[in-house]
Write an enzyme that holds these catalytic residues in place. Structure first.
Site, PDB file in Angstrom:
ATOM      1  N   ASP A  98       6.996  20.054  28.676  1.00 43.31           N
ATOM      2  CA  ASP A  98       5.811  20.358  29.508  1.00 43.31           C
ATOM      3  C   ASP A  98       6.058  20.198  30.997  1.00 43.31           C
ATOM      4  OD1 ASP A  98       3.908  18.669  26.977  1.00 43.31           O
ATOM      5  OD2 ASP A  98       4.546  20.758  27.104  1.00 43.31           O
ATOM      6  N   SER A 152      -2.301  30.884  15.067  1.00 45.35           N
ATOM      7  CA  SER A 152      -3.391  31.708  15.631  1.00 45.35           C
ATOM      8  C   SER A 152      -3.001  32.320  16.975  1.00 45.35           C
ATOM      9  CB  SER A 152      -4.671  30.886  15.768  1.00 45.35           C
ATOM     10  OG  SER A 152      -4.604  29.950  16.809  1.00 45.35           O
ATOM     11  N   GLU A 201      -6.865  29.818  25.002  1.00 44.84           N
ATOM     12  CA  GLU A 201      -5.462  30.149  24.704  1.00 44.84           C
ATOM     13  C   GLU A 201      -5.332  31.587  24.212  1.00 44.84           C
ATOM     14  OE1 GLU A 201      -3.274  27.123  22.441  1.00 44.84           O
ATOM     15  OE2 GLU A 201      -5.026  25.855  22.681  1.00 44.84           O
ATOM     16  N   HIS A 245       0.333  25.217  26.317  1.00 42.13           N
ATOM     17  CA  HIS A 245      -0.028  23.816  26.068  1.00 42.13           C
ATOM     18  C   HIS A 245      -1.540  23.694  26.157  1.00 42.13           C
ATOM     19  CE1 HIS A 245       0.503  19.477  25.948  1.00 42.13           C
ATOM     20  NE2 HIS A 245      -0.345  19.383  26.952  1.00 42.13           N
ATOM     21  N   ILE A 258      13.222  22.314  22.389  1.00 42.30           N
ATOM     22  CA  ILE A 258      14.213  23.382  22.495  1.00 42.30           C
ATOM     23  C   ILE A 258      15.461  22.770  23.139  1.00 42.30           C
ATOM     24  CG2 ILE A 258      14.773  25.587  23.593  1.00 42.30           C
ATOM     25  CD1 ILE A 258      12.649  25.865  21.421  1.00 42.30           C
TER      26      ILE A 258
HETATM   27  N1  LIG Z   1      12.815  21.952  25.981  1.00 46.52           N
HETATM   28  C1  LIG Z   1      11.490  22.066  25.701  1.00 46.52           C
HETATM   29  N2  LIG Z   1      11.096  22.179  24.411  1.00 46.52           N
HETATM   30  C2  LIG Z   1       9.773  22.298  24.119  1.00 46.52           C
HETATM   31  C3  LIG Z   1       8.805  22.281  25.141  1.00 46.52           C
HETATM   32  C4  LIG Z   1       9.260  22.161  26.499  1.00 46.52           C
HETATM   33  O1  LIG Z   1       8.437  22.178  27.467  1.00 46.52           O
HETATM   34  N3  LIG Z   1      10.605  22.053  26.733  1.00 46.52           N
HETATM   35  N4  LIG Z   1       7.454  22.356  24.844  1.00 46.52           N
HETATM   36  C5  LIG Z   1       7.117  22.004  23.455  1.00 46.52           C
HETATM   37  C6  LIG Z   1       5.671  22.244  23.115  1.00 46.52           C
HETATM   38  N5  LIG Z   1       4.932  20.989  23.346  1.00 46.52           N
HETATM   39  C7  LIG Z   1       3.882  20.989  24.232  1.00 46.52           C
HETATM   40  O2  LIG Z   1       3.445  22.020  24.768  1.00 46.52           O
HETATM   41  C8  LIG Z   1       5.279  19.800  22.642  1.00 46.52           C
HETATM   42  C9  LIG Z   1       5.552  19.884  21.283  1.00 46.52           C
HETATM   43  C10 LIG Z   1       5.900  18.734  20.581  1.00 46.52           C
HETATM   44  C11 LIG Z   1       5.990  17.509  21.238  1.00 46.52           C
HETATM   45  C12 LIG Z   1       6.409  16.282  20.473  1.00 46.52           C
HETATM   46  O3  LIG Z   1       6.214  15.170  20.907  1.00 46.52           O
HETATM   47  N6  LIG Z   1       7.041  16.502  19.296  1.00 46.52           N
HETATM   48  C13 LIG Z   1       7.449  15.391  18.432  1.00 46.52           C
HETATM   49  C14 LIG Z   1       7.857  15.905  17.047  1.00 46.52           C
HETATM   50  C15 LIG Z   1       6.615  16.461  16.332  1.00 46.52           C
HETATM   51  C16 LIG Z   1       6.952  16.931  14.922  1.00 46.52           C
HETATM   52  O4  LIG Z   1       8.154  16.960  14.576  1.00 46.52           O
HETATM   53  O5  LIG Z   1       6.004  17.267  14.179  1.00 46.52           O
HETATM   54  C17 LIG Z   1       8.666  14.668  19.041  1.00 46.52           C
HETATM   55  O6  LIG Z   1       9.433  15.270  19.820  1.00 46.52           O
HETATM   56  O7  LIG Z   1       8.819  13.497  18.644  1.00 46.52           O
HETATM   57  C18 LIG Z   1       5.684  17.413  22.573  1.00 46.52           C
HETATM   58  C19 LIG Z   1       5.316  18.562  23.288  1.00 46.52           C
HETATM   59  C20 LIG Z   1       8.006  22.711  22.466  1.00 46.52           C
HETATM   60  N7  LIG Z   1       9.400  22.456  22.828  1.00 46.52           N
HETATM   61  N1  LIG Z   2       2.142  20.703  22.924  1.00 46.36           N
HETATM   62  C1  LIG Z   2       2.189  21.855  22.092  1.00 46.36           C
HETATM   63  C2  LIG Z   2       0.835  22.105  21.453  1.00 46.36           C
HETATM   64  O1  LIG Z   2       0.076  21.172  21.232  1.00 46.36           O
HETATM   65  N2  LIG Z   2       0.574  23.375  21.180  1.00 46.36           N
HETATM   66  C3  LIG Z   2      -0.707  23.721  20.619  1.00 46.36           C
HETATM   67  O2  LIG Z   2      -0.627  23.821  19.205  1.00 46.36           O
HETATM   68  C4  LIG Z   2      -1.672  24.699  18.786  1.00 46.36           C
HETATM   69  C5  LIG Z   2      -1.068  25.695  17.845  1.00 46.36           C
HETATM   70  O3  LIG Z   2      -2.110  26.451  17.267  1.00 46.36           O
HETATM   71  P1  LIG Z   2      -1.732  27.853  16.553  1.00 46.36           P
HETATM   72  O4  LIG Z   2      -0.565  27.546  15.618  1.00 46.36           O
HETATM   73  O5  LIG Z   2      -3.005  28.240  15.852  1.00 46.36           O
HETATM   74  O6  LIG Z   2      -1.350  28.823  17.657  1.00 46.36           O
HETATM   75  C6  LIG Z   2      -2.246  25.381  20.036  1.00 46.36           C
HETATM   76  O7  LIG Z   2      -3.464  24.787  20.433  1.00 46.36           O
HETATM   77  C7  LIG Z   2      -1.175  25.091  21.075  1.00 46.36           C
HETATM   78  O8  LIG Z   2      -1.673  25.016  22.409  1.00 46.36           O
END
Ligand SMILES: Nc1nc2c(c(=O)[nH]1)N[C@@H](CN(C=O)c1ccc(C(=O)N[C@@H](CCC(=O)O)C(=O)O)cc1)CN2
Ligand SMILES: NCC(=O)N[C@@H]1O[C@H](COP(=O)([O-])[O-])[C@@H](O)[C@H]1O
Length: 203
Positions: A147, A13, A176, A106, A90
């Site tokens: 984050d 979305s 968002e 986030h 990443i």
């Molecule tokens: N290098 C970075 N990579 C990512 C960031 C970042 O800040 N630096 N932000 C995330 C997005 N995110 C929060 O905003 C976030 C996404 C996922 C996780 C998490 O714990 N993921 C799990 C795996 C989940 C799955 O495979 O379904 C994990 O790592 O065990 C935490 C925060 C995107 N990348």
């Molecule tokens: N920490 C990362 C995280 O939780 N991201 C969150 O996943 C959702 C994705 O929705 P979308 O696929 O409908 O955009 C959004 O709420 C975004 O902030």
């Protein structure tokens, strides 16, 4: 105009909000990147002729490696990468290559309620359990820690009357969809910069 890539893992979305709210004379979405083949965001991209790439640590089947993805994005002249519900880390080499060119949204007011495990409804459950009266969304630069990057924009919303984490999720998602297209447009206009280690947005 700038070329952007959007990274997703599911519903999409926020990806749709960028596609539909940011004018075509400011951005071109030259790549949708996902770690999941079967997700609504990929269907939307295909319906809108946006090139789709599946990426993983190692190339296998339809998935290309992150190293190959770096070359694809460079060849497409990508100037901004937007993580919009992308749930994988990443890699460091990716962050180094696209330094200060990757942003993430986030669904909470960082630095609270962030880090490993804090994604999707997990975030809103933690906020709900904390009895916080305010939540919101954060857009930040992406660094090598979940984050942790410099905050670009935050917007809060009153959650003092909510009855469930799902209600929080609904209110935050609306925020968002407002702030992410705004920030992407400001990037396209060259109005976001880092000065003295602080993020500056020029109106
Ligand atoms: N290098 C970075 N990579 C990512 C960031 C970042 O800040 N630096 N932000 C995330 C997005 N995110 C929060 O905003 C976030 C996404 C996922 C996780 C998490 O714990 N993921 C799990 C795996 C989940 C799955 O495979 O379904 C994990 O790592 O065990 C935490 C925060 C995107 N990348
Ligand atoms: N920490 C990362 C995280 O939780 N991201 C969150 O996943 C959702 C994705 O929705 P979308 O696929 O409908 O955009 C959004 O709420 C975004 O902030």
């Amino acid at each position: 105009m700038i070329n952007i890539a959007v990274f997703v893992s599911g519903r999409g979305s926020n990806f749709r909000a960028i596609s539909e709210k940011v004018s075509a004379d400011k951005i071109k979405i030259v790549a949708l990147v996902s770690n999941r083949i079967d997700c609504p965001a990929v269907e939307y991209a295909k319906m809108n002729d946006i090139p789709v790439y599946f990426a993983a640590e190692e190339a296998k089947g339809e998935f290309i490696s992150y190293d190959d993805l770096i070359e694809v994005l460079k060849s497409r002249g990508v100037e901004l990468i937007v993580l919009a519900g992308f749930l994988k880390k990443i890699p460091d080499r990716f962050v180094d290559t696209f330094e200060n060119m990757i942003i993430n949204i986030h669904p909470a007011l960082l630095p609270a309620f962030g880090g490993k495990g804090m994604y999707g409804l997990n975030v809103h459950k933690a906020v709900f359990e904390s009895s916080a009266k305010v939540s919101g969304a954060t857009i930040h630069f992406v660094d090598k820690i979940y984050d942790n990057g410099k905050i670009i924009m935050q917007k809060c919303v009153d959650i003092s009357d909510v009855k469930s984490p799902e209600e929080i999720a609904e209110r935050v998602l609306k925020i968002e969809h407002e702030i992410l297209p705004y920030v992407v447009e400001k990037f396209a206009e060259g109005k976001i910069s880092i000065q003295n280690n602080r993020v500056i947005i020029t109106e």
